[in-house]
Scaffold this active site. Structure first.
Site: not given
Length: 661
Positions: A7, A107, A327
């Site tokens: 993604e 994810d 992230y």
């Protein structure tokens, strides 16, 4: 050829490198994918598609008017690619046509499942057919990635997750479009009265807080503090009014200064007292958990006066541009064990080589495992921590703002390897004549992780900051003490503080505290509030852009008259965060197969239709809101503000200076 679809680019790179290690093959990067042997790893940029505008279904929806409502979709739902992503979609579409097998590498979670599956559907591939498998991984650690690649499962096993996400997306579209148009038209305003499942409850939090502050009546009260001397040192204690004393309010506050003055006079006259109660307990505090995005935004708002948007942009820069942190858009404050085992020792060595951390380098132990390391508590992404690329040289080159935020993230990581904070919690009750005085404090045995204490609003909320807690000398029951002096403080009750970015983000994440219904409160606690880590800052900025909120100075957020008018005009059930809890309960049933997505959407559309039809019936009210007759015209362009509600003109709630839509 197997095609792995991630993604985002960083995840694609991690998958490609792990595949290369697993297969002992070389990895190379092409312009639009990574190549490992015959296989390709492509990437997306989040959602590549959005739901089509209403006019795509029917031209009549181009114009806003009451007659065209409700906007319902009973045919096939239509998606369109984001304008700036069409070229990349075409590139991935070509790879999909060539692939013998496809792996959904979104994810681990609803949105990750949806954004790859919707792409496959738009490219003519059944996401749940035998050709498609699923990679489910929550960690970028190489060991976790390899383990996940070895245990791919059919994507069909995740269909319930897709349906829950797809249902939520369609439901938000129906809810937002219909109620935004309805209440904009009802208001007669020339600006959009935007209504959203998350946006409107967030606005109501600020409106309610502002009104509470404005209506707050301060109450005078008093506090008696007396200073004592014990043979082991001096300390301060606060008078405990006897139970049933006159001059106290329901919360035990002293309203009559005279009774405090009389107690002080008695203490001075006595001159001496004794310890009548002594408690000492050894306590251990684990380090605070590493940061989620919301926690980081709250901490940076307090420490550096940064807005939520600034924190998100800076955290994204640390992740994407400088590659020194993981992230950022995560709601988790826990970390995977594979990261502790495989990468943490090197990350820790890098951080400890920086001058800022030299003082604790001899106390940090890579083998120490704090409660943060827990696979079962890691959600779609783990907490924000430094990466192996965070070398002293790269850290030293960070711009000032990035350096500030990185320092907080690095401290929270290093804390996980420092000893626990150990102290003796002490409490003494002193008797002087007929009066009693209470004192608390602590004696630190091991500073532990507090040598890196962040000193932020967030850490103080989690527990007492050791640096602000008073010390208390060691005593024993019966020990004599001497009265040195005392003072009666004049105090006033304070209104709750106005929201800032940090406290509003925290209120959204912990919105259950604002809900009375016990079942809804429980559901909201389980779902981490309203909004997501990725959207909360954006929601605040949207409310500011639409003029529903304004800033006072840089940090304070206040509601505008327009924002208050929106909250007053919209029915309570649409501004209540409990709506998210109710939806979440139904979405979980869809995910588990206990409820059809179509049944959920049919019920929602029926509810929307019923509310809109009440406006069309000509009875003059919708949920207690007066409809001006001129707004019910076909063109919906009335400029009058005669929208009466509870005896007030709508013009008072919505000031007359509107921008045209």
């Amino acid at each position: 050829m197997a095609l792995y679809i991630a993604e985002k680019p960083s995840l694609a790179e991690g998958i490609a490198k792990a595949l290369a290690v697993l297969r002992k093959q070389r990895v190379k990067r092409d312009s639009d994918c990574w190549v490992v042997g015959e296989d390709k790893v492509a990437w997306l940029f989040g959602h590549m598609f959005e739901l089509a505008e209403p006019a795509v279904y029917d031209e009549k929806y181009k114009k806003w008017n009451i007659e065209s409502l409700p906007i319902l979709v009973n045919s096939k739902w239509k998606r369109v690619p984001h304008e700036d992503k069409k070229k990349h979609v075409d590139s991935v579409r070509r790879m999909i046509r060539e692939a013998k097998e496809i792996v959904n590498c979104g994810d681990a979670g609803r949105e990750g499942q949806l954004l790859v599956d919707e792409l496959l559907e738009e490219c003519g591939v059944d996401p749940f057919g035998p050709k498609v498998r699923r990679l489910w991984v929550r960690s970028m650690a190489e060991a976790d990635m390899i383990a996940a690649l070895r245990s791919l499962e059919p994507n069909a096993a995740k269909k319930g997750i897709f349906l829950a996400a797809w249902t939520r997306q369609r439901a938000d579209w129906l809810h937002g479009l219909n109620y935004t148009r309805l209440y904009t038209l009802l208001s007669g305003s020339k600006t959009v009265i935007s209504v959203g499942r998350v946006q409107t409850p967030t606005l109501k939090l600020v409106v309610d807080r502002d009104r509470e502050r404005e209506n707050f009546v301060p109450k005078d009260h008093f506090r008696l503090r007396v200073r004592f001397r014990h043979r082991n040192g001096e300390f301060e204690a606060v008078w405990i009014p006897p139970e049933g004393s006159p001059g106290l309010d329901e919360e035990g506050r002293i309203l009559d200064r005279g009774i405090a003055e009389r107690a002080l006079t008695e203490a001075r006259r006595s001159g001496n007292g004794r310890v009548v109660e002594w408690k000492e307990e050894r306590k251990t505090e684990k380090p605070p958990l590493p940061f989620s995005l919301s926690a980081l935004q709250s901490a940076c708002a307090s420490a550096f006066r940064m807005t939520a948007k600034e924190v998100l942009e800076t955290a994204q820069s640390l992740y994407e541009t400088y590659k020194v942190t993981t992230y950022p858009r995560t709601d988790s404050r826990h970390l995977p064990l594979a990261l502790w085992r495989d990468e943490a020792p090197q990350i820790l060595r890098n951080i400890l080589d920086c001058s800022e951390f030299k003082t604790c380098s001899d106390k940090a132990e890579p083998s120490r495992k704090s409660p943060a390391w827990d696979d079962t508590k890691v959600s779609d992404h783990h907490a924000i921590v430094p990466t192996r690329e965070a070398t002293p040289e790269r850290i030293a080159s960070l711009p000032p703002r990035e350096a500030q935020v990185f320092s907080l993230i690095a401290k929270s990581f290093v804390m996980q390897f420092l000893p626990d904070h150990v102290f003796l919690a002490r409490k003494a009750v002193v008797g002087v004549g007929s009066q009693r005085f209470s004192a608390t404090g602590r004696s630190v045995l091991e500073a532990g992780w507090t040598i890196l204490k962040r000193g932020t609003e967030e850490s103080q909320e989690e527990g007492e900051d050791a640096s602000t807690v008073k010390t208390l000398p060691e005593m024993a029951n019966g020990d004599p003490v001497q009265v040195l002096d005392g003072v009666v403080d004049s105090l006033k009750t304070e209104p709750p503080p106005a929201y800032t970015d940090g406290t509003l983000i925290r209120a959204m994440a912990k919105v259950h505290v604002h809900v009375k219904d016990s079942e809804l409160k429980k559901r909201l606690r389980e779902t981490d509030g309203i909004g997501t880590e990725a959207t909360r800052a954006e929601i605040i900025e949207t409310l500011l852009k639409r003029g529903f909120l304004k800033r006072q100075g840089k940090m304070t957020l206040l509601s505008t008259e327009l924002g208050r008018g929106v909250v007053d005009a919209v029915p309570n059930d649409l501004s209540d965060p409990g709506l998210t809890a109710l939806w979440e309960g139904q979405l979980r049933r869809i995910e588990e197969g206990g409820l059809s997505d179509q049944d959920f959407l049919r019920a929602l559309q029926a509810s929307i239709a019923k509310r809109v039809q009440a406006a069309k019936a000509g009875n003059g009210t919708v949920m207690g809101v007066r409809i001006p007759s001129d707004v019910q015209s076909r063109d919906g362009n009335s400029s009058k503000n005669s929208f009466g509600r509870s005896g007030k003109s709508f013009g008072k709630a919505f000031p007359g200076k509107f921008k045209r839509r």
